[in-house]
Design an enzyme around this catalytic site. Sequence first.
Site: not given
Ligand SMILES: Cc1cc2nc3c(=O)[nH]c(=O)nc-3n(C[C@H](O)[C@H](O)[C@H](O)COP(=O)(O)OP(=O)(O)OC[C@H]3O[C@@H](n4cnc5c(N)ncnc54)[C@H](O)[C@@H]3O)c2cc1C
Length: 570
Positions: A12-13, A17, A119, A213, A232, A234, A244, A247, A278, A343, A370, A381, A386
Amino acid sequence: MRVEEFDVLIVGAGLSGLRAGLELSKKWNVAVISKVYPVRSHSGAAQGGINAALGNLEEGKGDTPKSHAFDTVKGSDYLADQDVVMFMCEEAPKIVVEFESMGAPFSRLESGLIAQRPFGGAGFPRTCYAGDRTGHALLQTLNEQSVHNDVTFFDEFFLIDLFKVDGNITGLIALDIAEGEIVSFRAPYVILATGGFGRIFKYSTNAVINTGDGVGAAFRIGIPMQDVEFVQFHPTTLYGTNILMTEGARGEGGYLFNIDGKRFMEKTAPKAMELAPRDIVARAIETEVIGGRGFENAYVHLDLTHLGAERIKERLPGIRDISIYFAGVDPIETPIPVQAGQHYSMGGIGTKFDGDYGETDLTGLYTIGECSCLSVHGANRLGGNSLLETAVFGRYLGRKLIEKGLPTKKPSNDIKKAEEKAIDNVEILLKTWNENTGKKPVEIRNEMGEALNRNVGVYRTNNDLEKANNILPKLQKEFLNTQISTEDRRFNYGLIRTLELRSMLDIAEATAYASLWRKESRGAHFRTDYPTRHDEEYLVHSMIYRSKDGLEIKTKPVKLGIFEVKERKY
Ligand SMILES: Cc1cc2nc3c(=O)[nH]c(=O)nc-3n(C[C@H](O)[C@H](O)[C@H](O)COP(=O)(O)OP(=O)(O)OC[C@H]3O[C@@H](n4cnc5c(N)ncnc54)[C@H](O)[C@@H]3O)c2cc1C
């Protein structure tokens, strides 16, 4: 077969990550594996902001990490683990200042300090933002830092399965999407940071890549799913598309109106109004629509017209663009049609009750972001928490593992055996899919999404949940006979979608199962047949396992002791 060896593998990047990778790469040989290029990770879609008790606004002067923690625990309907929440909120100001020092372009106040906005569920304006494109700004910043620090990336590599030796993680196998080759990655530490899984629902604000995954791979190796009944919805997604509408739009002063021109939030949250948490706002919108007070029996209005053109253009430019392009509505002049939509996933990969934050029951396997359930969000949440969670626990885990040091490696023969077994299993699976004659994966995926949207939504009933609990195991069976061509594996997105569906079905089934089990209403989980919270029995985390007889539930205590468990009023 290609074999890669590292000290730590991060899958995950996104923000979580990348933040862990940045920390760990200071000392160790680290690989970040991602199915998309890092800057396309879903963190980049985050709009409204990241919370920290900085107290930069006059109205925010009394804010403290403890008030932040209290709001978070209350918002979670008391299901969050209080020590973890406290840690996160104490780290928050440091994390935001760290982002600033890395060059993140936050919006500013006249004074030059980082701007903050109110918020939902927050007692003070504590959400720091970069217009309404905060995630984009933070993700680009961390990506630049990672490149600068020579983190090794495997972009467009897809995690398929994990493998272990004697209760210790030893690596994972992944598909190199471009080459179509299955590659083995070995390491004594693996961190799953694979993001949310909103796409198990048919309609969601999530990107198509949010398919769980990592949760699926962990589940298949015996790690439970925790609290997955808490989904959740939204309150404000653009009607018809579910894109989206942050908020932050309500934080800037936007109102919600029903067809009678009433600000209906006064019925459920007379003090907080549109800035209630929410779960409460989403239910209020659904109630208006179900009660015949919505527009076209489907949506309500998010009205920003009184904010004025200048403020909308400066603070909510993305929201304005999206409304114009996708709904033909300019929010400067006309209210935006909105409906509640899936959401965020409060639940995820189960973590230990006592251990380091993010540690699982499999030695060496950790989870952040997440996809994990640490649990800082409990049953609901708060917006802005997040992005905070991703960076706080990414940094924390990086530091923690370095402090622990590298474990002694398992004998290489044992690792080889485990790796070969994992690869053989995948080869058999792909061959079977190639020979099968059943339904196409897309048909199964559509039915799964429909089943969840119809039956495991904002309001849940026993009947509906039973329907979902009948449909999903049936789809699991059909999936065993699903057909897809797996011969040419290069850029085979049919294959990728099928591998994703394998995990999605497990998560969907567990979500429906846990929702039927939890006979109470708490946070985002609202049962019309059990409309109140029932702490005596259900102030616990649900942990779903797969046994040979099907799904099975265990419980884990919630960490309390800092804030008293009370009724929620807003
Ligand atoms: C539209 C939207 C707006 C949001 N706005 C906010 C906000 O304003 N404030 C807030 O706090 N939160 C917000 N959230 C929630 C927040 O953005 C996310 O919960 C958070 O960014 C998730 O980060 P993460 O690093 O966990 O995963 P992600 O950023 O989702 O990254 C997941 C990574 O895993 C990799 N991956 C997944 N499966 C595999 C696989 N099988 N093999 C290899 N790589 C894989 C993907 O390539 C990706 O790099 C929002 C969510 C959404 C949907």
